[in-house]
Design a protein around this motif. Structure first.
Motif, PDB file in Angstrom:
ATOM      1  N   SER A 389      -5.052  12.597  20.998  1.00  0.00           N
ATOM      2  CA  SER A 389      -3.532  12.486  20.606  1.00  0.00           C
ATOM      3  C   SER A 389      -2.574  14.711  20.706  1.00  0.00           C
ATOM      4  O   SER A 389      -2.639  14.597  21.277  1.00  0.00           O
ATOM      5  N   ILE A 390      -4.491  15.181  19.963  1.00  0.00           N
ATOM      6  CA  ILE A 390      -3.912  16.623  20.317  1.00  0.00           C
ATOM      7  C   ILE A 390      -4.034  16.765  21.590  1.00  0.00           C
ATOM      8  O   ILE A 390      -3.148  17.845  21.758  1.00  0.00           O
ATOM      9  N   ALA A 391      -5.014  16.392  22.606  1.00  0.00           N
ATOM     10  CA  ALA A 391      -5.105  16.689  24.037  1.00  0.00           C
ATOM     11  C   ALA A 391      -3.007  16.211  24.585  1.00  0.00           C
ATOM     12  O   ALA A 391      -3.120  17.408  25.341  1.00  0.00           O
ATOM     13  N   ILE A 392      -2.885  15.315  24.547  1.00  0.00           N
ATOM     14  CA  ILE A 392      -1.865  14.725  24.809  1.00  0.00           C
ATOM     15  C   ILE A 392      -0.359  16.311  24.050  1.00  0.00           C
ATOM     16  O   ILE A 392      -0.088  16.652  24.380  1.00  0.00           O
ATOM     17  N   GLY A 393      -0.798  16.274  22.807  1.00  0.00           N
ATOM     18  CA  GLY A 393       0.233  17.098  22.029  1.00  0.00           C
ATOM     19  C   GLY A 393       0.407  18.630  22.651  1.00  0.00           C
ATOM     20  O   GLY A 393       1.146  19.333  23.024  1.00  0.00           O
ATOM     21  N   ILE A 394      -1.359  18.595  22.721  1.00  0.00           N
ATOM     22  CA  ILE A 394      -1.114  20.386  23.246  1.00  0.00           C
ATOM     23  C   ILE A 394      -0.420  20.402  25.088  1.00  0.00           C
ATOM     24  O   ILE A 394      -0.083  21.629  25.331  1.00  0.00           O
ATOM     25  N   ARG A 395      -0.608  19.663  25.881  1.00  0.00           N
ATOM     26  CA  ARG A 395      -0.143  19.302  27.312  1.00  0.00           C
ATOM     27  C   ARG A 395       1.575  18.924  26.932  1.00  0.00           C
ATOM     28  O   ARG A 395       2.189  19.511  27.914  1.00  0.00           O
ATOM     29  N   MET A 396       2.497  18.607  25.900  1.00  0.00           N
ATOM     30  CA  MET A 396       3.387  18.559  25.799  1.00  0.00           C
ATOM     31  C   MET A 396       3.767  19.600  25.106  1.00  0.00           C
ATOM     32  O   MET A 396       5.087  19.483  25.354  1.00  0.00           O
ATOM     33  N   ARG A 397       3.286  20.454  24.668  1.00  0.00           N
ATOM     34  CA  ARG A 397       4.178  21.375  24.432  1.00  0.00           C
ATOM     35  C   ARG A 397       3.918  22.728  25.305  1.00  0.00           C
ATOM     36  O   ARG A 397       5.040  23.266  25.477  1.00  0.00           O
ATOM     37  N   GLN A 398       2.996  22.340  25.449  1.00  0.00           N
ATOM     38  CA  GLN A 398       2.490  23.208  27.069  1.00  0.00           C
ATOM     39  C   GLN A 398       3.948  23.170  28.159  1.00  0.00           C
ATOM     40  O   GLN A 398       4.480  23.947  29.174  1.00  0.00           O
ATOM     41  N   HIS A 399       3.380  21.490  28.407  1.00  0.00           N
ATOM     42  CA  HIS A 399       5.042  20.904  29.228  1.00  0.00           C
ATOM     43  C   HIS A 399       5.990  21.607  28.724  1.00  0.00           C
ATOM     44  O   HIS A 399       7.237  21.585  29.119  1.00  0.00           O
ATOM     45  N   GLU A 400       6.799  21.811  27.315  1.00  0.00           N
ATOM     46  CA  GLU A 400       7.615  21.965  26.573  1.00  0.00           C
ATOM     47  C   GLU A 400       8.121  22.985  27.168  1.00  0.00           C
ATOM     48  O   GLU A 400       9.168  24.131  27.389  1.00  0.00           O
ATOM     49  N   LYS A 401       6.675  24.017  27.041  1.00  0.00           N
ATOM     50  CA  LYS A 401       6.574  26.196  27.244  1.00  0.00           C
ATOM     51  C   LYS A 401       7.180  25.928  28.617  1.00  0.00           C
ATOM     52  O   LYS A 401       8.113  27.078  29.122  1.00  0.00           O
ATOM     53  N   GLU A 402       6.712  25.159  29.924  1.00  0.00           N
ATOM     54  CA  GLU A 402       6.856  25.252  30.727  1.00  0.00           C
ATOM     55  C   GLU A 402       7.966  24.687  31.049  1.00  0.00           C
ATOM     56  O   GLU A 402       9.346  25.477  31.975  1.00  0.00           O
ATOM     57  N   LYS A 403       8.901  23.691  30.411  1.00  0.00           N
ATOM     58  CA  LYS A 403      10.609  23.427  30.231  1.00  0.00           C
ATOM     59  C   LYS A 403      11.229  24.424  29.717  1.00  0.00           C
ATOM     60  O   LYS A 403      12.118  25.125  30.691  1.00  0.00           O
ATOM     61  N   ASN A 404      11.064  24.908  29.093  1.00  0.00           N
ATOM     62  CA  ASN A 404      11.874  25.781  28.492  1.00  0.00           C
ATOM     63  C   ASN A 404      12.127  26.859  29.125  1.00  0.00           C
ATOM     64  O   ASN A 404      12.950  28.173  29.593  1.00  0.00           O
ATOM     65  N   LEU A 405      10.882  27.973  30.260  1.00  0.00           N
ATOM     66  CA  LEU A 405      10.667  28.645  30.698  1.00  0.00           C
ATOM     67  C   LEU A 405      11.813  28.186  32.199  1.00  0.00           C
ATOM     68  O   LEU A 405      11.885  29.398  32.314  1.00  0.00           O
ATOM     69  N   ALA A 406      11.153  26.913  32.854  1.00  0.00           N
ATOM     70  CA  ALA A 406      11.476  27.054  34.216  1.00  0.00           C
ATOM     71  C   ALA A 406      13.909  26.707  33.658  1.00  0.00           C
ATOM     72  O   ALA A 406      14.399  27.228  34.347  1.00  0.00           O
ATOM     73  N   LEU A 407      13.845  26.307  32.413  1.00  0.00           N
ATOM     74  CA  LEU A 407      15.795  26.366  31.560  1.00  0.00           C
ATOM     75  C   LEU A 407      15.918  27.617  31.483  1.00  0.00           C
ATOM     76  O   LEU A 407      16.622  28.023  32.230  1.00  0.00           O
ATOM     77  N   LYS A 408      14.761  28.230  31.497  1.00  0.00           N
ATOM     78  CA  LYS A 408      15.853  30.219  30.843  1.00  0.00           C
ATOM     79  C   LYS A 408      15.629  30.491  32.447  1.00  0.00           C
ATOM     80  O   LYS A 408      16.790  31.372  32.729  1.00  0.00           O
ATOM     81  N   ARG A 409      15.035  30.150  32.920  1.00  0.00           N
ATOM     82  CA  ARG A 409      15.188  30.726  34.602  1.00  0.00           C
ATOM     83  C   ARG A 409      16.247  30.202  35.242  1.00  0.00           C
ATOM     84  O   ARG A 409      16.946  30.971  35.787  1.00  0.00           O
ATOM     85  N   LEU A 410      16.407  28.873  35.301  1.00  0.00           N
ATOM     86  CA  LEU A 410      17.770  28.154  35.884  1.00  0.00           C
ATOM     87  C   LEU A 410      18.631  28.586  35.193  1.00  0.00           C
ATOM     88  O   LEU A 410      20.492  28.767  35.430  1.00  0.00           O
ATOM     89  N   ASN A 411      18.817  28.755  33.786  1.00  0.00           N
ATOM     90  CA  ASN A 411      19.937  30.038  32.982  1.00  0.00           C
ATOM     91  C   ASN A 411      20.393  30.901  33.727  1.00  0.00           C
ATOM     92  O   ASN A 411      21.884  31.893  33.702  1.00  0.00           O
ATOM     93  N   ILE A 412      19.196  31.992  33.828  1.00  0.00           N
ATOM     94  CA  ILE A 412      19.693  33.110  34.633  1.00  0.00           C
ATOM     95  C   ILE A 412      20.380  33.396  35.948  1.00  0.00           C
ATOM     96  O   ILE A 412      20.797  33.370  35.841  1.00  0.00           O
ATOM     97  N   VAL A 413      19.571  31.793  37.145  1.00  0.00           N
ATOM     98  CA  VAL A 413      20.165  31.533  38.251  1.00  0.00           C
ATOM     99  C   VAL A 413      21.223  31.188  38.056  1.00  0.00           C
ATOM    100  O   VAL A 413      22.620  31.083  39.031  1.00  0.00           O
ATOM    101  N   LEU A 414      21.625  30.063  36.854  1.00  0.00           N
ATOM    102  CA  LEU A 414      22.937  29.584  36.858  1.00  0.00           C
ATOM    103  C   LEU A 414      24.251  30.729  36.172  1.00  0.00           C
ATOM    104  O   LEU A 414      25.595  30.483  37.344  1.00  0.00           O
ATOM    105  N   HIS A 415      23.828  31.643  35.208  1.00  0.00           N
ATOM    106  CA  HIS A 415      24.164  32.745  34.689  1.00  0.00           C
ATOM    107  C   HIS A 415      24.921  33.483  36.369  1.00  0.00           C
ATOM    108  O   HIS A 415      26.112  33.852  35.956  1.00  0.00           O
TER     109      HIS A 415
END
Length: 653
Positions: A389-415
């Motif tokens: 569960s901890i491993a999956i949680g870490i992976r989900m948090r990493q995925h969330e960070k990657e998603k947020n980073l991608a969203l941030k980059r996407l927002n910049i591009v969209l802006h």
């Protein structure tokens, strides 16, 4: 020499002393120590030795009477010492307290166990228990794991156990101590099962929310390990199949393999073996096939042959393959994976270590190490689920960070894109506004031009009307004057349409109702013989017709109204005219012109062939995709069925 002679004379005496010592040693060897209970609260264990005697019945034919009459016991286990053999166990218990005691016996447990107690009066008390024992065959208050019996105060009782398997250790305690331990064990079990259930529910909820497959496999693993412990602790049989213990016990191994299968699927999904490590994906597919085969063979061995020992040995040896591969994969992938997957690999290793401890313990379950097995596997399973569960949680948090980073980059591009689009839209809007101004100016010029054209056409038509009026005054005959008057009325009808278009802002259509009223007044004004008339207009709609439709309808109405003046004047020179317009459901229009005059001198067919006016009206009606009909009922009635411009386009298509 003297000493030697003395020794020779007393040789018989020496051998006699040795024989007596040996006989005494033999009697001491066969003597059994009596276990004394001197307190109402007690808890002790007994294993093979002076207080517990064991004998293996290799024939499986001896009865209790045979054992009592010819005791076969000694300090060593007699027989081949088979792990699945039949054994008789004897111990003696003495109650030195002042009250009778209820004794709870655990241990000496096998697939089928039986307790015999020799009472004071020579009767035998019997109690059955064991893994294969049905609930209906147990004494009241007993279970498949324990039996109870009464020790009379001040009396020594011989207790015999007949067991199927090497189970040479027993625990004895008073009923109060037993209930306390049982309650503690049940609380511990409840906590473990509750933890497993929480993990299962949590994993399923996470799977439902994120649709992340590792959560589903984690739920499968937690469920399998929880149900395995549920079966090992006898709850599955006691609660679900109390009178079919053999069937219930057959579920124990499949539950563990179900959890093991969930762990393998979890590893494939979480580590993304198919995409990142194809070789290890093939290895784990092989382990899945091996798990299915292991389960099938285990079920056959237990359900068909009831050979639990062979099933256990087979499972242990095959599980070692999984464990070895887990360790190899750990070293092979450690430097190639990120943090969350390293944590997962550690969980796999703990899983392997737990399996080793549990497997080795299960191999020696008949020597009372089942408790070690249970708590090792249970705690190990909880630790594994927690680490996964901890491993999956870490992976989900990493995925969330990657998603947020991608969203941030996407927002910049969209802006940037939005800004670019806004600039383009603003520029395009300015161009459109400029074009709109140009078009508006052009439309105004065109509209002015059209109005000027309509005005000039109207003036020209009025000029023609004036010329016809002058020509009518100079005409020599009455017929020519009437012909000129009819032509003049037609010119007036067309002139009025252009006048309407010139007066209104809409240069494409005219208000037909207003046009009809003015047309009737204009026709009346140009008549040579002035008469009194009354016009009624009954329209169920308020149409605006296009230029072509309006001109055609104006000319048709001009002919019909002129015809009313010509042929339908009443005796008192009072003319009543009713114009009705009705929009039908099929999109066609019905225009009715009624008067109160006399009928026409000829039939309608003759008039349309002979008279120019009705022939012109009939042809104009056909141009409007309609028809002209006539009837007489206290007055002349002409009905025009026609289509407007929109309807004519659909009819043409």
């Amino acid at each position: 020499m003297l000493q030697l002679e003395i020794l020779k004379k007393h040789t018989g005496f020496v051998w006699g002393i040795i024989l007596l010592v040996l006989l005494h040693s033999s009697s001491v060897l066969h003597a059994q120590e009596v276990i004394t209970i001197d307190s109402p609260l007690f808890d002790f264990s007994v294993s093979k030795g002076k207080s517990l005697l064991v004998f293996e019945d290799t024939t499986d034919a001896l009865t209790l009477n045979d054992i009592i009459e010819n005791p076969p016991f000694n300090n060593q286990v007699t027989g081949p010492n088979n792990i699945t053999g039949f054994y008789w166990i004897k111990l003696s218990l003495q109650n030195t307290t002042s009250n009778d005691l209820e004794v709870i016996a655990e241990g000496f447990r096998s697939i089928n166990s039986q307790l015999f107690q020799v009472l004071e009066n020579g009767e035998i008390f019997t109690a059955r228990y064991g893994s294969f024992q049905k609930k209906s065959g147990l004494n009241p208050g007993d279970s498949r794991a324990h039996v109870s019996f009464i020790l009379k105060k001040g009396v020594t009782h011989d207790i015999y156990f007949r067991v199927h398997g090497r189970a040479f250790k027993g625990n004895f305690m008073d009923s109060k101590t037993f209930r306390t331990k049982k309650t503690q064990a049940q609380v511990q079990d409840l906590l473990f099962f509750g933890a497993c259930l929480i993990f299962v529910i949590y994993s399923l909820i996470q799977f439902g929310v994120y649709r992340y497959m590792p959560y589903l496999w984690l739920a499968m693993f937690a469920l399998g390990m929880g149900m395995y412990a549920f079966s090992v602790q006898n709850y599955f049989v006691d609660w679900i199949l109390p009178n079919a213990p053999k069937t219930g016990l057959n579920f124990t191994m499949p539950w563990s393999q179900f959890g093991h299968l969930g762990m393998l699927l979890l590893a494939i999904s979480f580590l993304e073996l198919k995409r990142k490590f194809p070789f290890w994906h093939k290895v784990f597919i092989g382990l899945i096939i091996l798990t299915v085969l292991r389960t099938a063979i285990g079920v056959v061995l237990t359900a068909v042959y009831q050979n639990y020992g062979l099933m256990t040995d087979m499972s242990i040896k095959l599980l070692m393959i999984d464990i070895a591969l887990f360790h190899v994969m750990l070293f092979a992938l450690w430097k190639k994976v990120e943090k969350s997957r390293k944590v997962f690999l550690v969980g796999l290793i703990i899983f392997g270590l737990t399996l080793i401890i549990a497997s080795l313990t299960w191999k020696y379950i008949f020597v009372s190490k089942s408790v070690v097995l249970l708590y090792t596997s249970s705690l190990g399973s909880l630790v594994q689920v927690l680490i996964f569960s901890i491993a999956i949680g870490i992976r989900m948090r990493q995925h969330e960070k990657e998603k947020n980073l991608a969203l941030k980059r996407l927002n910049i591009v969209l802006h940037e894109q939005n800004k670019k689009i806004e600039n383009e839209v603003a520029e395009r809007t300015r161009e459109i506004e400029d074009q709109k101004i140009v078009l508006q100016e052009r439309n105004e010029r065109i509209e002015t031009l059209f109005k000027e054209i309509h005005h000039r056409v109207k003036n020209n038509l009025q000029l023609i009307s004036s010329l016809l009026n002058m020509q009518q005054e100079w005409s020599g005959t009455e017929d020519s004057a009437k012909a000129i008057e009819e032509s003049r009325s037609r010119v007036v009808a067309m002139s009025m349409i252009h006048q309407f278009l010139y007066r209104t802002d809409d240069i494409a259509t005219i208000d037909f109702r207003d046009y009809v009223i003015e047309l009737a007044e204009k026709i009346n004004s140009i008549q040579t013989e002035k008469i009194e008339y009354h016009l009624s207009v009954d329209f169920d709609c308020h149409p605006n017709f296009d230029l072509d439709t309006s001109i055609s309808l104006g000319l048709i109405l001009n002919e019909l109204l002129t015809n009313s003046y010509k042929h339908a004047i009443s005796k008192n020179h009072y003319l009543e005219i009713l114009l009705k317009l009705h929009l039908r459901k099929d999109g066609m229009f019905n225009l009715t012109c009624q008067d109160n005059g006399y009928p026409m001198p000829h039939t309608f067919e003759q008039m349309t062939k002979k008279g120019f006016g009705l022939k012109l009206a009939s042809r104009l009606t056909k141009q409007l995709h309609g028809s002209l009909s006539y009837s007489y009922n206290s007055g002349n009635t002409f009905t025009i069925v026609f289509a407007d411009e929109k309807k004519r386009m659909t009819l043409v298509d």
